[in-house]
Design a protein around this motif. Structure first.
Motif, mmCIF file in Angstrom:
data_model
loop_
_atom_site.group_PDB
_atom_site.id
_atom_site.type_symbol
_atom_site.label_atom_id
_atom_site.label_comp_id
_atom_site.label_asym_id
_atom_site.label_seq_id
_atom_site.Cartn_x
_atom_site.Cartn_y
_atom_site.Cartn_z
ATOM 1 N N MET A 197 0.803 -1.221 0.000
ATOM 2 C CA MET A 197 0.000 0.000 0.000
ATOM 3 C C MET A 197 0.838 1.273 0.000
ATOM 4 O O MET A 197 0.332 2.353 -0.306
ATOM 5 C CB MET A 197 -0.934 0.013 1.216
ATOM 6 N N LEU A 198 2.144 1.165 0.335
ATOM 7 C CA LEU A 198 2.959 2.360 0.488
ATOM 8 C C LEU A 198 4.155 2.422 -0.457
ATOM 9 O O LEU A 198 4.789 3.460 -0.579
ATOM 10 C CB LEU A 198 3.467 2.473 1.941
ATOM 11 N N ILE A 199 4.480 1.332 -1.121
ATOM 12 C CA ILE A 199 5.706 1.288 -1.919
ATOM 13 C C ILE A 199 5.691 2.291 -3.071
ATOM 14 O O ILE A 199 6.732 2.832 -3.445
ATOM 15 C CB ILE A 199 5.945 -0.158 -2.459
ATOM 16 N N SER A 200 4.514 2.586 -3.627
ATOM 17 C CA SER A 200 4.461 3.515 -4.763
ATOM 18 C C SER A 200 4.940 4.911 -4.388
ATOM 19 O O SER A 200 5.481 5.645 -5.223
ATOM 20 C CB SER A 200 3.043 3.589 -5.331
ATOM 21 N N SER A 201 4.768 5.293 -3.123
ATOM 22 C CA SER A 201 5.214 6.621 -2.686
ATOM 23 C C SER A 201 6.733 6.734 -2.739
ATOM 24 O O SER A 201 7.279 7.823 -2.931
ATOM 25 C CB SER A 201 4.719 6.906 -1.270
ATOM 26 N N LEU A 202 7.428 5.618 -2.577
ATOM 27 C CA LEU A 202 8.885 5.628 -2.643
ATOM 28 C C LEU A 202 9.363 5.837 -4.077
ATOM 29 O O LEU A 202 10.502 6.237 -4.306
ATOM 30 C CB LEU A 202 9.447 4.309 -2.087
ATOM 31 N N VAL A 203 8.492 5.567 -5.041
ATOM 32 C CA VAL A 203 8.810 5.811 -6.450
ATOM 33 C C VAL A 203 8.600 7.283 -6.796
ATOM 34 O O VAL A 203 9.363 7.867 -7.573
ATOM 35 C CB VAL A 203 7.930 4.915 -7.360
ATOM 36 N N ILE A 204 7.597 7.893 -6.203
ATOM 37 C CA ILE A 204 7.175 9.246 -6.609
ATOM 38 C C ILE A 204 7.898 10.358 -5.858
ATOM 39 O O ILE A 204 8.421 11.300 -6.460
ATOM 40 C CB ILE A 204 5.658 9.390 -6.412
ATOM 41 N N PHE A 205 7.972 10.274 -4.524
ATOM 42 C CA PHE A 205 8.448 11.396 -3.714
ATOM 43 C C PHE A 205 9.896 11.814 -4.008
ATOM 44 O O PHE A 205 10.169 13.019 -4.144
ATOM 45 C CB PHE A 205 8.285 11.098 -2.227
ATOM 46 N N PRO A 206 10.864 10.892 -4.091
ATOM 47 C CA PRO A 206 12.236 11.336 -4.356
ATOM 48 C C PRO A 206 12.375 12.096 -5.676
ATOM 49 O O PRO A 206 13.114 13.092 -5.750
ATOM 50 C CB PRO A 206 13.031 10.029 -4.382
ATOM 51 N N ALA A 207 11.652 11.647 -6.706
ATOM 52 C CA ALA A 207 11.709 12.339 -7.994
ATOM 53 C C ALA A 207 11.112 13.737 -7.892
ATOM 54 O O ALA A 207 11.677 14.712 -8.403
ATOM 55 C CB ALA A 207 10.974 11.524 -9.053
ATOM 56 N N LEU A 208 9.971 13.855 -7.218
ATOM 57 C CA LEU A 208 9.338 15.166 -7.064
ATOM 58 C C LEU A 208 10.215 16.119 -6.259
ATOM 59 O O LEU A 208 10.320 17.307 -6.570
ATOM 60 C CB LEU A 208 7.978 15.009 -6.378
ATOM 61 N N THR A 209 10.859 15.608 -5.225
ATOM 62 C CA THR A 209 11.750 16.434 -4.411
ATOM 63 C C THR A 209 12.940 16.920 -5.233
ATOM 64 O O THR A 209 13.302 18.103 -5.184
ATOM 65 C CB THR A 209 12.252 15.638 -3.194
ATOM 66 N N ALA A 210 13.549 16.009 -5.989
ATOM 67 C CA ALA A 210 14.718 16.378 -6.795
ATOM 68 C C ALA A 210 14.366 17.405 -7.862
ATOM 69 O O ALA A 210 15.168 18.292 -8.177
ATOM 70 C CB ALA A 210 15.305 15.120 -7.446
ATOM 71 N N MET A 211 13.150 17.315 -8.415
ATOM 72 C CA MET A 211 12.732 18.251 -9.454
ATOM 73 C C MET A 211 12.515 19.663 -8.917
ATOM 74 O O MET A 211 12.498 20.627 -9.688
ATOM 75 C CB MET A 211 11.458 17.739 -10.126
ATOM 76 N N GLN A 212 12.326 19.794 -7.607
ATOM 77 C CA GLN A 212 12.213 21.120 -7.009
ATOM 78 C C GLN A 212 13.565 21.827 -6.957
ATOM 79 O O GLN A 212 13.620 23.062 -6.903
ATOM 80 C CB GLN A 212 11.657 21.014 -5.577
#
Length: 271
Positions: A197-212
């Motif tokens: 239920m939570l693994i997908s967030s590990l795919v999304i958050f680091p990329a979004l943070t780096a793009m900032q």
């Protein structure tokens, strides 16, 4: 308890090794998925992995070995559904996600019920990781990282301009499929640690943070990798000391860093 004492426990060593490699895989793949507006594929495949898990537990199979081929097959069909003229990416992912989750719930309700093993796969558990789980995770994560590095330039081209890549003779469908298969492997491997239920967030958050913080593809990839591994380490330490779930704690660490990066970017624009 200090950090050295904390990581003297064998189960914490296993969690650190498997989690670091998993975080790297999620971060590297997540950059391409987010840029291609395919970030929800992780969420869809995580629900498929839960459905496969439920069937495996009901049939008495080893969940990890059973889930890997099922989720890879789901990733393949998901791409085909998304390419269909009467479907779009969101609809294809939503349809497969809801269907797999429903099948999983139905199978569990008619067989084992919500036992401890199923709960571990849904929400993650450091204690649930055996030596065999870690060994398989290390081998498959190493394969994912090696393939990503080997086809880095091809994946870069497919991520930013599929039409131009096709015009130059690049087999776009092949590399899209490779990206989906690598993502499927990563999602399945992360079930024990982060939970389906939570693994997908590990795919999304680091990329979004780096793009900032960065604009170049390479800068975003490197920053996402560092961010993902750092947040996992912090989440693991906090989870152990505060007795909180590992998966949820790692996600909160990623969320906190993303919000900090977002505020820094906003402040720099106003300055």
């Amino acid at each position: 308890m200090d950090i050295l004492t904390m990581f003297s426990w064998p189960f914490m060593q296993r969690a650190l090794l498997a989690g670091t490699l998993l975080s790297l895989c999620c971060a590297l793949l997540g950059v391409s998925l987010v840029l291609k507006r395919y970030s929800m594929i992780g969420d869809g495949l995580s629900h498929v992995s839960f459905g496969a898990l439920a069937v495996a537990v009901a049939l008495g199979f080893t969940p990890l070995y059973f889930s890997i081929p099922v989720v890879i097959l789901a990733a393949f069909f998901l791409l085909r559904m998304a390419d269909h003229p009467h479907w779009n990416n969101d609809a294809a992912i939503a349809a497969m996600s809801a269907s797999a989750l429903a099948v999983g719930v139905m199978v569990i309700s008619r067989t084992t019920g919500m036992n401890t093993d199923v709960d571990h796969y849904m929400f993650g558990s450091v204690l649930a990781m055996s030596r065999e789980d870690v060994l398989l995770s290390v081998l498959l994560c190493a394969a994912v990282l090696a393939l990503f590095i080997l086809f880095y330039h091809k994946l870069f081209a497919v991520t930013f301009d599929e039409n131009f890549s096709r015009a130059t003779g690049l087999k776009v469908d092949r590399y899209n499929t490779l990206l989906a298969v690598l993502t499927a492997l990563t999602i399945v491997l992360g079930m024990r640690m982060m939970g389906a239920m939570l693994i997908s967030s590990l795919v999304i958050f680091p990329a979004l943070t780096a793009m900032q913080l960065f604009k170049s593809f390479r800068g975003v990839v490197i920053s996402a990798a560092v961010t993902s591994v750092g947040c996992f380490f912090v989440g693991l330490v906090v989870s152990f000391t505060a007795s909180t779930p590992v998966g949820a704690t790692v996600v909160c660490a990623n969320l906190t860093l993303f919000l900090a990066a977002f505020l820094i970017k906003k402040a720099s624009r106003l300055a």
